[in-house]
Enzyme design. Sequence first.
Site: not given
Length: 191
Positions: A69-71
């Site tokens: 994931g990446d935010t």
Amino acid sequence: MSSPRLILASASPRRRELIARLGVTPDAVAPADIDETPHKAELPRDYARRMAREKAEAAASDEGFVLAGDTVVAAGRRILPKAEDEATARRCLELLSGRRHRVLSAIALRASDGTMRERSSETVVLFKRLSAEEIDAYLASGEWDGKAGGYAIQGIAEGLISRIQGSHSGVVGLPLYETRALLKAAGFDIA
């Protein structure tokens, strides 16, 4: 029925805590070491999705699924950096003070055969107008260190946020609704 093997492509303790809320414990943790530099004129949503995919590919395994994931914190079309020093955190907080911004959280689930499932969430966050004293106090907490946009919503910064529309867990680092949907579609045993 037992769940397939899951590898979490993140060293983030927040992501491990969040996925545990779904009753899922990764079988392994394999942080992906990739270049996270945005491409020229890359939009925040595209950047978040690309980072999630690239992290999943970098941690690829023949032994199960890889969840990455990446935010991204975005002010308009601008991707805010992870605050690695106090000056960067201060600039981010001054920019976000009294205005809406978006937090884009993308996840990718890569199967051992290379197929990729992806989901993303977008959350709108509104900070109150921050006084110089509030910014100084927040910086003194150290909570900003290494955080996208210079703040951590799961800490004292939450008291500075007047409104949130979307996924709280997505702002923390892993949108649970979307993650649950991906894992269920892949055959994981989730209630």
